[in-house]
Design a protein around this motif. Structure first.
Motif, short mmCIF file in Angstrom:
data_model
loop_
_atom_site.label_atom_id
_atom_site.label_comp_id
_atom_site.label_asym_id
_atom_site.label_seq_id
_atom_site.Cartn_x
_atom_site.Cartn_y
_atom_site.Cartn_z
N LEU A 66 -10.92 16.16 7.68
CA LEU A 66 -10.92 15.30 6.48
C LEU A 66 -11.32 13.88 6.86
O LEU A 66 -12.20 13.27 6.23
N LEU A 70 -14.65 11.37 5.73
CA LEU A 70 -14.36 10.24 4.82
C LEU A 70 -14.95 8.93 5.33
O LEU A 70 -14.85 8.65 6.53
N THR A 99 -4.36 13.11 0.27
CA THR A 99 -4.50 12.31 1.49
C THR A 99 -5.75 11.46 1.44
O THR A 99 -5.72 10.24 1.73
N ALA A 100 -6.88 12.07 1.05
CA ALA A 100 -8.14 11.32 0.98
C ALA A 100 -8.03 10.17 -0.01
O ALA A 100 -8.46 9.04 0.26
N ARG A 101 -7.42 10.45 -1.16
CA ARG A 101 -7.30 9.39 -2.18
C ARG A 101 -6.38 8.26 -1.69
O ARG A 101 -6.66 7.09 -1.96
N LEU A 116 -15.51 13.06 -2.08
CA LEU A 116 -14.15 13.61 -2.08
C LEU A 116 -14.20 15.14 -2.02
O LEU A 116 -13.46 15.77 -1.26
N ALA A 119 -15.22 16.29 1.46
CA ALA A 119 -14.13 16.07 2.43
C ALA A 119 -13.06 17.15 2.24
O ALA A 119 -12.53 17.70 3.22
N SER A 123 -11.75 20.09 5.03
CA SER A 123 -10.36 20.37 5.36
C SER A 123 -10.01 21.83 5.04
O SER A 123 -9.37 22.53 5.83
#
Ligand code: PMV
Length: 300
Positions: A66, A70, A99-101, A116, A119, A123
């Motif tokens: 991830l 990103l 998590t990405a956000r 997004l 990514a 993951s």
């Protein structure tokens, strides 16, 4: 704080493997993430997860994939996970998207949807090999999603299904989740050997199409009817169990409009559709289920 939805399949599981549509719902319950400056570390106390991107664990590898996808720096992320892991509720996808956000929020640079999504895909590949992308699309957008699997390596077809009024759901885990691959393989064998199983697959597709039309016109009774019939067909293709049937019956006896197994079956969860918030259904499921989530179809 950043949120991503858990997922439940309302109709169409297993038939979706044979090209029929499935109808998925993003839950108002999912994963909330908070990122703070610090070393690249991911913790989810509810799942007993505490990893770094380099510790060789599977969650650590997913976190690393991830981070690599990103355009924002790594940080320390703590997850508040309200969906159980490994129960077919899209927990790993909700983890990745939340998590990405949260990392993007900390960096002060919002992510574009395509970045997004990719990514999330990176993951999810760590957990599921060749994921369809359904779980993290639902984690990102919530609502109802019509999904048709990709044909010959093409892109899967995902479309939002408009929902004129809120859907109240209860999701309960009746037994530990079974292995999805083994459940799919079992259906494939029975489909060849037994014409009743073979006929049930397109019949599930018909129910799913009827359910989507019903949802779009706000006809909850017709949606409920399709879900209840879908459970019968899932029993017929051999993926329900005594624990799932018992939970389905308890939910209906307590007043749910519909209840069916959701996901791969062989264990795992049921989903019940209610005509409004109802403690009676939650109370009826709590004594025998490992997890009971009172939710509605939500958006992040
Ligand atoms: O239990 P879940 O959410 O992983 O759903 C499995 C859905 C199946 O149709 C049984 C398999 C699949 O890959 O679509």
């Amino acid at each position: 704080m950043a949120f991503a939805c858990g997922k439940v399949l309302l109709l169409g599981e297993h038939a979706v493997v044979y090209g029929e549509p499935a109808l998925a719902a993003g839950l108002s319950v999912g994963v909330t993430a908070n990122a703070t400056p610090g070393p690249a570390r991911l913790s989810a106390p509810a799942w007993s997860v505490d990893v770094t991107a380099a510790d060789g664990s599977r969650v650590g590898a997913a976190f690393a994939a991830l981070l690599e996808a990103l355009p924002v720096p790594a940080a320390t992320v703590i997850l508040d996970a309200a969906v159980p892991a490994g129960a077919g509720l899209g927990s790993s996808a909700a983890m990745a998207i939340a998590t990405a956000r949260a990392l993007a929020e900390l960096a002060g640079s919002p992510l574009d949807d395509d970045v997004l999504f990719e990514a999330g895909m990176a993951s999810e590949r760590v957990f599921h090999g060749t994921p369809s992308g359904l779980d993290h699309a639902v984690a990102m957008h919530g609502g109802l999603t019509r999904f048709v699997r990709a044909k010959n390596g093409g892109r899967p077809d995902r479309t939002a299904v408009a929902l004129p009024s809120a859907l109240h759901l209860v999701v309960a885990q009746a037994a530990p989740g079974a292995d999805t691959g083994a459940m799919v393989a079992g259906v494939a064998e029975r489909r060849v050997a037994d014409p009743v199983v073979a006929r049930s697959i397109p019949a599930i597709g018909d129910l799913t199409r009827a359910a989507m039309a019903a949802a779009e016109r706000g006809d909850i009774a017709a949606l409920a009817d399709a879900m209840n019939h879908n459970h019968v067909l899932l029993q017929r293709i051999g993926v329900s169990t005594a624990a799932l049937d018992d939970a389905v019956q308890r939910a209906r006896d307590a007043g749910a409009l519909a209840a069916k197994l959701t996901g791969a079956g062989g264990g795992g969860c049921i989903v019940a559709l209610l005509d409004g918030p109802s403690d009676a259904v939650v109370d009826a499921l709590t004594p025998t289920c490992q997890f009971v989530l009172d939710a509605h179809v939500g958006t992040p």
